[in-house]
Scaffold this active site. Sequence first.
Site, PDB file in Angstrom:
ATOM      1  N   ASN A 110      32.743  -7.151 -14.527  1.00  0.00           N
ATOM      2  CA  ASN A 110      32.607  -5.813 -13.954  1.00  0.00           C
ATOM      3  C   ASN A 110      32.455  -4.806 -15.079  1.00  0.00           C
ATOM      4  OD1 ASN A 110      32.846  -3.723 -11.909  1.00  0.00           O
ATOM      5  ND2 ASN A 110      34.945  -3.373 -12.626  1.00  0.00           N
ATOM      6  N   HIS A 112      33.476  -0.867 -15.856  1.00  0.00           N
ATOM      7  CA  HIS A 112      34.336   0.208 -15.342  1.00  0.00           C
ATOM      8  C   HIS A 112      34.182   1.417 -16.260  1.00  0.00           C
ATOM      9  CE1 HIS A 112      37.652   1.948 -13.131  1.00  0.00           C
ATOM     10  NE2 HIS A 112      38.165   2.328 -14.287  1.00  0.00           N
ATOM     11  N   SER A 139      34.139   0.099 -20.076  1.00  0.00           N
ATOM     12  CA  SER A 139      34.683  -1.213 -20.432  1.00  0.00           C
ATOM     13  C   SER A 139      34.014  -2.282 -19.577  1.00  0.00           C
ATOM     14  CB  SER A 139      36.192  -1.268 -20.139  1.00  0.00           C
ATOM     15  OG  SER A 139      36.883  -0.212 -20.776  1.00  0.00           O
ATOM     16  N   GLU A 146      44.026  -8.531 -10.564  1.00  0.00           N
ATOM     17  CA  GLU A 146      44.475  -7.143 -10.666  1.00  0.00           C
ATOM     18  C   GLU A 146      43.272  -6.196 -10.752  1.00  0.00           C
ATOM     19  OE1 GLU A 146      46.832  -4.229 -13.691  1.00  0.00           O
ATOM     20  OE2 GLU A 146      46.737  -6.341 -14.185  1.00  0.00           O
ATOM     21  N   LEU A 147      43.220  -5.184  -9.887  1.00  0.00           N
ATOM     22  CA  LEU A 147      42.082  -4.255  -9.841  1.00  0.00           C
ATOM     23  C   LEU A 147      41.867  -3.602 -11.211  1.00  0.00           C
ATOM     24  CD1 LEU A 147      39.969  -2.663  -8.108  1.00  0.00           C
ATOM     25  CD2 LEU A 147      41.750  -0.942  -7.794  1.00  0.00           C
ATOM     26  N   ASP A 148      40.659  -3.754 -11.748  1.00  0.00           N
ATOM     27  CA  ASP A 148      40.293  -3.201 -13.062  1.00  0.00           C
ATOM     28  C   ASP A 148      41.274  -3.635 -14.154  1.00  0.00           C
ATOM     29  OD1 ASP A 148      38.154  -1.856 -11.833  1.00  0.00           O
ATOM     30  OD2 ASP A 148      39.401  -0.106 -11.410  1.00  0.00           O
ATOM     31  N   THR A 175      24.990   6.328 -19.984  1.00  0.00           N
ATOM     32  CA  THR A 175      23.998   5.978 -21.020  1.00  0.00           C
ATOM     33  C   THR A 175      24.485   4.796 -21.858  1.00  0.00           C
ATOM     34  OG1 THR A 175      23.410   8.291 -21.102  1.00  0.00           O
ATOM     35  CG2 THR A 175      22.616   6.956 -22.900  1.00  0.00           C
ATOM     36  N   GLU A 177      26.783   2.639 -20.892  1.00  0.00           N
ATOM     37  CA  GLU A 177      26.917   1.480 -19.996  1.00  0.00           C
ATOM     38  C   GLU A 177      25.642   0.640 -20.024  1.00  0.00           C
ATOM     39  OE1 GLU A 177      28.433   2.126 -16.006  1.00  0.00           O
ATOM     40  OE2 GLU A 177      29.532   3.891 -16.643  1.00  0.00           O
TER      41      GLU A 177
HETATM   42  C1  GRF Z   1      28.908   3.096 -13.114  1.00  0.00           C
HETATM   43  O1  GRF Z   1      29.479   4.238 -13.704  1.00  0.00           O
HETATM   44  C2  GRF Z   1      29.874   1.940 -13.191  1.00  0.00           C
HETATM   45  O2  GRF Z   1      30.675   1.946 -14.326  1.00  0.00           O
HETATM   46  C3  GRF Z   1      30.736   2.162 -11.971  1.00  0.00           C
HETATM   47  O3  GRF Z   1      29.846   2.633 -10.983  1.00  0.00           O
HETATM   48  C4  GRF Z   1      28.730   3.264 -11.609  1.00  0.00           C
HETATM   49  C5  GRF Z   1      27.501   2.578 -11.096  1.00  0.00           C
HETATM   50  O4  GRF Z   1      26.319   3.235 -11.486  1.00  0.00           O
HETATM   51  N1  GRF Z   1      31.462   0.964 -11.619  1.00  0.00           N
HETATM   52  P1  GRF Z   1      24.917   2.573 -11.169  1.00  0.00           P
HETATM   53  O5  GRF Z   1      24.887   2.245  -9.682  1.00  0.00           O
HETATM   54  O6  GRF Z   1      24.777   1.347 -12.017  1.00  0.00           O
HETATM   55  O7  GRF Z   1      23.905   3.628 -11.519  1.00  0.00           O
END
Ligand code: GRF
Length: 217
Positions: A110, A112, A139, A146-148, A175, A177
Amino acid sequence: MSQPASLVVLISGSGSNLQAIIDQCADKHINASICRVISNKADVKGLTRAEDAGIATQVIDHTQYADREAFDAALIEVIDQCNPDLVVLAGFMRILTEGFVTHFKGRLINIHPSLLPKYQGLNTHQRAIDAGDSEAGASVHFVTEELDGGPVIAQAKVPVEANDTSEALAKRVLTVEHGIFPAVIGWFADKRLQLDNNQIMFDQKTLSQPINWPFAD
Ligand code: GRF
């Protein structure tokens, strides 16, 4: 090059992270291919992005199921049809049951939008601003019960600017991410990354702290 890793990507919205993954699979920056994109919401932009890339999509609407267990059972059935190496939660806004997490343990990641363990759950950007933090970020973690809360593989930091709004900060975080998430998926596809007994193994060594973006390689 070895056989590309098979991915299933779960989304609930815009899918900008999905787009980054699609692009990096297409230009072979990561040795993976997306078998299917699943959304719990119809008519979201992420589904159009997948369709435009010729990827099979499916909507599994959580409101049509009696409870979380029934919804997650339906999800498992569809995901298992792809027998994926990795299930990627890319903005998938549903809490998953223990049964789901156990079924995909070690192949479920995931992203986050906070520097975990800070700010698990929602409204991460506003909470970072309200706390007066000087930096925020994203992250990527293995998902556990456990959630996140699962072990963090990598983090990307951005500054919190004076007078930041949560929208401005969210955009800045998004950006990074788009860099960090495909990179981690690439490591997994290259078999550099595993979860072993709730411990992250990276290049055959135990990872004692998250890898910081930008990465050395
Ligand atoms: C992102 O900020 C991600 O971290 C969170 O939800 C958002 C999703 O954005 N879990 P997108 O749909 O990928 O544009």
